[in-house]
Design an enzyme around this catalytic site. Structure first.
Site: not given
Ligand code: UD1
Length: 431
Positions: A93, A22-23, A122-126, A117, A306, A328, A398
């Site tokens: 996401r 999936k990922n 879960r930031p997206i700064d990177q 979530c 996961d 994580i 999902r």
């Protein structure tokens, strides 16, 4: 509302076939936007996240043809819109991969900022740091990431402060068509990073080093169409490995890459289980008495976050005390309260859980709080005495295709139900 109902106590036995990752597929679907030619993606898992991602592609103007349940042909020649609807980012996401892909091709993207979530902030700064380094103006306005590179994207040397799967894939998507050589250091090395890179290379991209700490991307002018098969899902395979061990079963798990499963195999072996590795399959035989062990989640090749809940359920039935450290995501032990309702003995302090193994679980009605926690509770239900009902299985759907059906082929008494009548029918059937 659909639920899974199961009667536990039967060891899982037989063969199961694992679907596409999936990922990896989420990044690959976004990557299909980077060419005007047809892109055929095979071995797509037929799960909710993938179907939402394909819908989002249509929303921006791409055509998506489903050839069969696991194959889609995407054509993005007529994409007009560079903004993704809030609805999609709320559902999934990973639609943040549209930022990288739209920027890469059209030098502009407007995508709602994904919220937090269930498993952490879960930031997206990177991701944003990478886009900015590539010459993009990024602003957060009205809840959206608004990114634009009026003069096109320019190669850069980027060092990620945090090892991030999402940022690594997003930066690859943005930079394959950028001018010059981009170097990204301290990148994630997960199998799906390598798969997305292989996919992009099959379209004519020039990406080297995927699977190591440093990725080098030489920008190309144009990408062309491709036919590409997604790799097998490491986490679906790992989930069945834990289910086999926890139920004291004997399962041959087919269509896997055993190398990707090494961290999971290592832990199950330490617990005393038997594992046979084949070229494209792995067999797990659960030991009657299993030993405790310690687990710390880490970026690949470390133990995957996961797989943490599924492994914790397995350890909760071992003889002795295990320690699980989640390094994580900060909030990934919420399922412990649900599991406690089935008789487990787990204490959580911050990102550490101390698991005292119990002799068995008893059935209960529990809630799937997120995708992997939901799968873990199903494993617990398959081990429990009596009837377990797992609610809110939308989370499980999902990421797991026909989870109930695959478990049924392994002999599990499990069904998907959506009414009291169906629950009664199941109970009558299993006695
Ligand atoms: C991906 C997977 C998810 C898996 C996770 C870790 C997909 C669609 N999802 O999520 O199933 O659990 O990898 O293997 O592939 N971080 C930052 N800043 C950022 C990005 C991340 O601080 O810009 C932090 C996160 O908070 C987390 C860590 O980095 O602590 C790893 O996150 P990341 O690898 O980015 O996870 P995702 O890509 O969101």
């Amino acid at each position: 509302m659909e639920q899974f109902i199961m009667k536990g106590g039967k060891p899982l036995k037989g063969e199961v076939v694992i679907g596409g990752a999936k990922n990896a597929a989420l990044g690959i679907i976004a990557g299909a936007l980077l060419t005007d030619d047809n892109v055929t993606i095979e071995n797509l898992p037929d799960v909710r996240d993938i179907n939402v991602m394909l819908e989002a592609l249509k929303e921006v103007g791409a055509t998506v043809k489903r050839i069969d349940r696991h194959t889609a042909v995407i054509n993005a020649a007529d994409v007009q819109d560079v903004s993704i609807d809030d609805e999609y980012i709320r559902k999934i996401r990973a639609s943040y991969y549209f930022i990288g892909a739209l920027l890469g091709k059209y030098h502009k993207a407007i995508v709602p900022l994904p919220g937090g979530c269930a498993i952490g902030s879960r930031p997206i700064d990177q991701h944003i740091k990478g886009f900015r380094a590539l010459g993009t103006n990024v602003e957060i306005k009205n809840g959206c990431v608004q990114a634009e590179a009026p003069d096109g994207l320019k190669a850069a040397h980027i060092y990620l402060d945090v090892v991030s799967v999402g940022a690594t894939i997003n930066i690859m998507l943005a930079s394959v068509l950028a001018e010059g050589r981009t170097i990204v250091e301290n990148v994630a090395k997960e199998p799906h990073i390598v798969d997305v890179a292989n996919f992009l290379n099959s379209m004519g991209a020039n990406i080297k080093g995927a699977g190591t700490d440093t990725i080098r991307i030489k920008g190309v002018k144009k990408l062309h169409g491709t036919t590409y098969a997604v790799i097998p899902d490491q986490i679906e395979a790992g989930t069945f490995m834990c289910a086999a061990a926890a139920t004291r079963g004997d399962v041959l798990i087919k269509n896997v890459i055993p190398k990707h499963l090494e961290s999971i195999s290592a832990k199950l072996l330490e617990m005393g289980n038997t594992i046979y590795e084949y070229d494209e399959a792995i067999r797990v035989i659960g030991a009657d008495v299993q030993h405790p062990t310690d687990v710390k989640t880490l970026p690949y090749p470390g133990f995957p976050t996961d797989m943490q809940p599924q492994m914790a359920v397995t350890l909760a039935l071992a003889e002795g005390t295990s320690v699980v450290i989640e390094s994580i995501f900060e909030n990934r032990f919420k399922y412990v309260d649900e599991l406690a309702r089935m008789g487990s003995n787990i204490k959580v302090e911050g990102n550490v859980s101390v698991i005292d193994g119990v002799k068995g679980f008893t059935g209960a009605s529990v809630n799937a709080l997120d995708l992997r926690a939901g799968a873990a509770l199903v494993i617990a239900g398959l081990c429990a005495e009596g009837i377990t009902i797992v609610n809110e299985i939308g989370y499980i759907q999902r990421g797991y295709e026909h989870f109930d059906k695959k478990l049924q082929t392994l002999g599990a008494d499990i069904a998907m139900v959506d009414s009291d009548r169906a629950i009664q029918k199941f109970k009558l059937r299993v006695g």
